[in-house]
Design a protein around this motif. Sequence first.
Motif, mmCIF file in Angstrom:
data_model
loop_
_atom_site.group_PDB
_atom_site.id
_atom_site.type_symbol
_atom_site.label_atom_id
_atom_site.label_comp_id
_atom_site.label_asym_id
_atom_site.label_seq_id
_atom_site.Cartn_x
_atom_site.Cartn_y
_atom_site.Cartn_z
ATOM 1 N N GLY A 128 -6.112 2.907 1.779
ATOM 2 C CA GLY A 128 -5.362 1.797 1.206
ATOM 3 C C GLY A 128 -5.539 0.509 1.986
ATOM 4 O O GLY A 128 -5.712 -0.569 1.404
ATOM 5 N N ILE A 129 -5.497 0.608 3.311
ATOM 6 C CA ILE A 129 -5.687 -0.589 4.141
ATOM 7 C C ILE A 129 -7.101 -1.137 3.959
ATOM 8 O O ILE A 129 -7.307 -2.357 3.900
ATOM 9 C CB ILE A 129 -5.393 -0.252 5.609
ATOM 10 C CG1 ILE A 129 -3.885 0.004 5.781
ATOM 11 C CG2 ILE A 129 -5.843 -1.364 6.538
ATOM 12 C CD1 ILE A 129 -3.492 0.458 7.171
ATOM 13 N N LEU A 186 -0.935 -1.311 -4.477
ATOM 14 C CA LEU A 186 -2.110 -0.453 -4.407
ATOM 15 C C LEU A 186 -1.666 0.971 -4.063
ATOM 16 O O LEU A 186 -1.272 1.259 -2.934
ATOM 17 C CB LEU A 186 -3.098 -0.966 -3.355
ATOM 18 C CG LEU A 186 -4.343 -0.111 -3.117
ATOM 19 C CD1 LEU A 186 -5.151 0.072 -4.397
ATOM 20 C CD2 LEU A 186 -5.208 -0.706 -2.010
ATOM 21 N N PHE A 187 -1.717 1.849 -5.057
ATOM 22 C CA PHE A 187 -1.392 3.259 -4.850
ATOM 23 C C PHE A 187 -2.655 4.008 -4.457
ATOM 24 O O PHE A 187 -3.740 3.764 -4.991
ATOM 25 C CB PHE A 187 -0.811 3.872 -6.125
ATOM 26 C CG PHE A 187 0.554 3.373 -6.488
ATOM 27 C CD1 PHE A 187 1.688 4.052 -6.066
ATOM 28 C CD2 PHE A 187 0.710 2.234 -7.262
ATOM 29 C CE1 PHE A 187 2.954 3.600 -6.401
ATOM 30 C CE2 PHE A 187 1.970 1.770 -7.606
ATOM 31 C CZ PHE A 187 3.095 2.457 -7.176
ATOM 32 N N GLY A 227 -5.139 14.042 3.532
ATOM 33 C CA GLY A 227 -4.005 13.826 4.421
ATOM 34 C C GLY A 227 -3.536 12.388 4.388
ATOM 35 O O GLY A 227 -4.291 11.466 4.048
ATOM 36 N N LYS A 228 -2.270 12.184 4.748
ATOM 37 C CA LYS A 228 -1.685 10.852 4.630
ATOM 38 C C LYS A 228 -2.378 9.826 5.508
ATOM 39 O O LYS A 228 -2.522 8.667 5.119
ATOM 40 C CB LYS A 228 -0.194 10.907 4.981
ATOM 41 C CG LYS A 228 0.486 9.556 4.776
ATOM 42 C CD LYS A 228 1.924 9.540 5.219
ATOM 43 C CE LYS A 228 2.502 8.142 5.050
ATOM 44 N NZ LYS A 228 3.888 8.049 5.547
ATOM 45 N N GLU A 229 -2.798 10.225 6.721
ATOM 46 C CA GLU A 229 -3.428 9.257 7.612
ATOM 47 C C GLU A 229 -4.707 8.697 6.989
ATOM 48 O O GLU A 229 -4.963 7.489 7.049
ATOM 49 C CB GLU A 229 -3.731 9.904 8.963
ATOM 50 C CG GLU A 229 -2.507 10.427 9.700
ATOM 51 C CD GLU A 229 -1.527 9.322 10.069
ATOM 52 O OE1 GLU A 229 -1.928 8.371 10.735
ATOM 53 O OE2 GLU A 229 -0.356 9.421 9.663
ATOM 54 N N ALA A 230 -5.504 9.560 6.381
ATOM 55 C CA ALA A 230 -6.727 9.102 5.720
ATOM 56 C C ALA A 230 -6.404 8.288 4.478
ATOM 57 O O ALA A 230 -7.062 7.276 4.190
ATOM 58 C CB ALA A 230 -7.610 10.296 5.363
ATOM 59 N N ALA A 231 -5.400 8.716 3.714
ATOM 60 C CA ALA A 231 -5.020 7.972 2.510
ATOM 61 C C ALA A 231 -4.526 6.574 2.865
ATOM 62 O O ALA A 231 -4.860 5.592 2.184
ATOM 63 C CB ALA A 231 -3.947 8.741 1.741
ATOM 64 N N LEU A 232 -3.746 6.471 3.926
ATOM 65 C CA LEU A 232 -3.274 5.157 4.353
ATOM 66 C C LEU A 232 -4.443 4.290 4.812
ATOM 67 O O LEU A 232 -4.487 3.087 4.518
ATOM 68 C CB LEU A 232 -2.250 5.317 5.476
ATOM 69 C CG LEU A 232 -1.667 4.034 6.062
ATOM 70 C CD1 LEU A 232 -1.048 3.163 4.981
ATOM 71 C CD2 LEU A 232 -0.629 4.361 7.135
ATOM 72 N N ALA A 233 -5.404 4.889 5.514
ATOM 73 C CA ALA A 233 -6.588 4.138 5.929
ATOM 74 C C ALA A 233 -7.360 3.636 4.719
ATOM 75 O O ALA A 233 -7.854 2.498 4.704
ATOM 76 C CB ALA A 233 -7.475 5.009 6.807
ATOM 77 N N VAL A 281 0.849 -1.187 0.000
ATOM 78 C CA VAL A 281 0.000 0.000 0.000
ATOM 79 C C VAL A 281 0.886 1.239 0.000
ATOM 80 O O VAL A 281 1.719 1.415 0.903
ATOM 81 C CB VAL A 281 -0.940 0.007 1.213
ATOM 82 C CG1 VAL A 281 -1.732 1.304 1.276
ATOM 83 C CG2 VAL A 281 -1.887 -1.185 1.145
ATOM 84 N N ILE A 282 0.684 2.107 -1.010
ATOM 85 C CA ILE A 282 1.561 3.267 -1.173
ATOM 86 C C ILE A 282 0.726 4.542 -1.289
ATOM 87 O O ILE A 282 0.186 4.837 -2.370
ATOM 88 C CB ILE A 282 2.450 3.130 -2.437
ATOM 89 C CG1 ILE A 282 3.071 1.737 -2.518
ATOM 90 C CG2 ILE A 282 3.517 4.203 -2.456
ATOM 91 C CD1 ILE A 282 2.426 0.833 -3.545
#
Length: 328
Positions: free
Chosen positions: A86-87, A44-45, A78-84, A7-8
């Motif tokens: 992706g997960i 997964l980008f 924001g990165k935290e939401a984007a990472l969520a 996940v990126i």
Amino acid sequence: MRTVSIVIPVYNEQEGLSLFLDAARPAVDRALALIGPGARADYLFVDDGSTDRTADILAILSRLNPDVRYLSLSRNFGKEAALAAGIDHATGDAVIPIDVDLQDPPEVIVDLVQAWLAGAQVVNARRVDRSSDGWFKRWSARGFYRLLNRLSDYPIPENVGDFRLLDRQAVDVVKQLGEQARFNKGLFSWIGFRVATVDYARAPREAGVTKWRLGKLWSLAIDGITASTTMPLRIWSYVGGAVALMAMAYAAWLVVRTMVTGVDVPGYASIMVAVLMLGGLNLLSLGIIGEYLGRVAREVRQRPLYVLAKAPEDGAAQPVAGVERLRA
């Protein structure tokens, strides 16, 4: 057949997308060889509302490479939401979040998978050498982790970022956590499970520039503290109690002194010092309460953590509760 999802999260990283895939594929292939025949990986980008050509390049890469998927958020959340995001949409038996800038070397993925195959369900990647980061970032990160771990109910491993491996069971638990004030490092620590740690040296960024400015780092630090502990509120309860006791003791001393020596002319300086000190303490404590109250308001609204402008087209990912999915 076991699968690994990489996940990126990306934001305005048009220069680094192809560089990342070229660097990551050999390491991921070695990791798949450890897993065994039939193992496969997908990339997964998550485009976090980029304003450059990131989305266009991801569309091209996904057409040229069957193992590349991407989803686009409707704006920069924001990165935290984007990472969520992706997960939420990762389908692998193991999920590995990693940054696209190659500061987290893809070769470490082999070590992460080895620890996973040995039985760990969460494998942290710890930075033992951060000389590629600036002195201020190293100093501020060290101070933040030490402060957070003194306050938090669930300590966070120092010098461990988002780069790690999460087993499918751990991923399923993380997906159930719906906080709006997202601090993923704290959530990864809170879920528990069998944990292993892999050490590595952080490398310089390969392309592009960092998107983490001082304001964003400060906001992330505040989110991390308020999401991990209520200790700041408890501290000010102690401070308020101590000040109240001192005030009562001082009042008792004034009564005794007045009865013994008579009425004295009050001093302007002492009054101003007391008023300013107590006023400052009140404002500071109200500010801390306001930080927590603001996060309560965000949670009560129950807005989705992110909104998708484009979801993966292979149909593998399932809708996530509370998330609006808008296909381009």
